[in-house]
Design an enzyme around this catalytic site. Sequence first.
Site, mmCIF file in Angstrom:
data_model
loop_
_atom_site.group_PDB
_atom_site.id
_atom_site.type_symbol
_atom_site.label_atom_id
_atom_site.label_comp_id
_atom_site.label_asym_id
_atom_site.label_seq_id
_atom_site.Cartn_x
_atom_site.Cartn_y
_atom_site.Cartn_z
ATOM 1 N N TYR A 460 0.888 -1.514 -0.668
ATOM 2 C CA TYR A 460 -0.302 -0.026 -0.002
ATOM 3 C C TYR A 460 0.940 1.267 -0.090
ATOM 4 O O TYR A 460 0.503 2.003 -1.000
ATOM 5 C CB TYR A 460 -0.868 -0.126 1.087
ATOM 6 N N SER A 540 -6.218 1.098 -4.204
ATOM 7 C CA SER A 540 -6.806 2.087 -3.912
ATOM 8 C C SER A 540 -4.996 3.047 -4.581
ATOM 9 O O SER A 540 -4.547 2.797 -5.941
ATOM 10 C CB SER A 540 -6.806 2.450 -2.441
ATOM 11 N N ASP A 623 -18.184 3.156 -7.495
ATOM 12 C CA ASP A 623 -16.668 3.531 -7.264
ATOM 13 C C ASP A 623 -16.588 5.093 -7.209
ATOM 14 O O ASP A 623 -16.556 5.209 -7.765
ATOM 15 C CB ASP A 623 -15.404 2.981 -7.386
ATOM 16 N N HIS A 658 -16.223 1.931 -3.643
ATOM 17 C CA HIS A 658 -14.560 0.658 -3.798
ATOM 18 C C HIS A 658 -14.388 -0.208 -2.567
ATOM 19 O O HIS A 658 -12.905 -0.451 -2.603
ATOM 20 C CB HIS A 658 -13.587 2.070 -3.072
#
Length: 688
Positions: A460, A540, A623, A658
């Site tokens: 991430y 994301s 989303d 999302h």
Amino acid sequence: MNYPETRRDDVVDTQFGEKVADPYRWLEADVRQDAKVADWVDRESRFTQAYLETLPQRAWFKQRISTLMDFERYGLPVKAGKRYFYTRNSGLQNQSQLFVRDGLNGKPRLLIDPNAWAKDGATALDAWEPSQQGRYVLYSVQDGGSDWRILHVMDATSGKVLDDELRWVKFSGLAWIGEEGFLYSRFPAPKEGAAFQSLNYNQAIYYHRLGTPQSADELVYATPKHQDYGHTAEVTQDGRLAVITTHVGTDSRYDVRVIDLSRRGKDGWAARPIVTGFKDDWRLVEGAGQKLWFVTNENAPRYRLVSIDLGASAPSFTEIVPQRDDILEKAGIVGRQLVLNYMRDAASHAEIVGLDGKQGRALALNGIGTASGFRGKPGDPETFYSFTSFNRPASIFRMNLDTGVSEPFAEPAMDFDPAEIAVEQRFYTSKDGTRVPMFLVRRKDVANAGKAVPTLLYGYGGFDISLTPGFSASRMAWVQAGGAFAMANLRGGGEYGRAWHDAGRRANKQNVFDDFIAAGEYLKKEGVATQDGLAIQGGSNGGLLVGAVLNQRPDLFAAGVPQVGVMDMLRFDRFTAGRYWVDDYGYPDREADFRVLRAYSPYHNIKAGTNYPAILVTTADTDDRVVPGHSFKYAAALQAAPLGDKPHLIRIETRAGHGSGKPTDKVIEESADVLSFVSQWTGLAVPK
């Protein structure tokens, strides 16, 4: 592959003297509003699904993930008055239900069943909060994965839903004032047809009194001169103080104001500032009377605990627990003691101390994992907490802090032995010499054999978010099939405090990509991953990570799965919540930031003429956090470029948003698609 045809327009922007082509800008339009985008989505979806259905591993992964998810799961109980509220999923229910018990040993009573709200299971119970004595439950409804919420109130005795209904709620806390009403945050109603793409400005806090229409709600706090400010409200357990926290972007830099609710009849909603300047992180722990406790990184990059007495003649913050080597993530007051949640090398440990910060004792946890919860009230020694790890689904424990006795409240029964799964932590060296931690999960027989296997690497690296151990049915299915799963704790996250975050954002964003690339090189060098069997995955901001790294080192990976990613770094700030992200990414309309963003933007840096790994882009047509146009444009650009013979596909979910609120059946289908795709291109042979 004969991909569906995608229209290419002659759209070119000139930014700071550089011409930037954007031929697929038309794909930014809302699929709900634009028939041409809807047609493109339909053609791409049918093409991708036809391919995925040919993968021989898919049936095994779908069955195994379903089995691994089919166990009774509980959420952390919340005590209000004499009632205990908690969520429960029997196993494969699309959405968890909300139950209540009158007394700890009372008979469970179903209050809310979101599975009856929509035929496709995509309408979810999101946040919920009982009133202070447990008479009512305030809850938010999420439809189709959208960030917008609708608030409702239920009478917890009769199960009747009241007429109160509040709309245009997003990024809100839920804070009761007694049993009569509550504080919440909302935005102005967007223009017709713009709800899922327009920028979010002018968030304000309102008070809603039960039994009145939303139009009668009282404005509590707003900043009309600063439309980019956001605000959330919390109320202390004794109902004395409301704490207003104001933010500008995604950075943990806040202003804090306090409303004395005992003087509301005289002073109204007068908000007294106690922290100003947007300099540091301030996390409310609890309040009692005029005293408040906070966890903060003011003068403490790894956080400390402080208190302030607003009744003093000259209120100031007093340090209760100083900064330590480990990161103080949160704290709670339970009974007459403080529970401190620390993180060391991305794993949890907890400590119990007195209200003066002294006389500490450690809370024993079962190995490398993540502990959470410890919610309670001053004067009441009862609390609940959960513990999870890569090989252990979350177990819920009830603890009496006065006696130190902890007992299980809910422990899942699994069809595998956690002891058969090896969980270890390793450290590797990044490009600039930085030492980076990484978790590694394998079957013990695979680890003991010392043989390289197909490996899935996850990352991430952003927004001060820490990746910590936790159970995932899809990851466990991958490991049980004989693969290795690795999770790297990259810079940009919060694993080591403010400095770690700063080292991976804005002009330092390349450090995140270097850390991820170094993780992949380490896994191959150490004989964990096969030379042609390393895949990467992230969602994301992690989708951005995967897209950027695939451009920079396509030779290192066999497959990549960028999920709901931020792929156009020059226009991310133009949609919904994207404007908040400038804290981590910078401003595309400022030249210095533009140069950095242009250099790694996944959409703009695809290397035509280079052999790329197999890529499965995933997004959802609903989303409204990272709008799907990011993934649509990126996938179109991949398919248009000569990048070798491996497939570059996009999987577009319907009514899933999302990620939060996604129904179980959609989770299983997506996970089976992703893992079968990855196994196909890394050479993982599933058991027969």
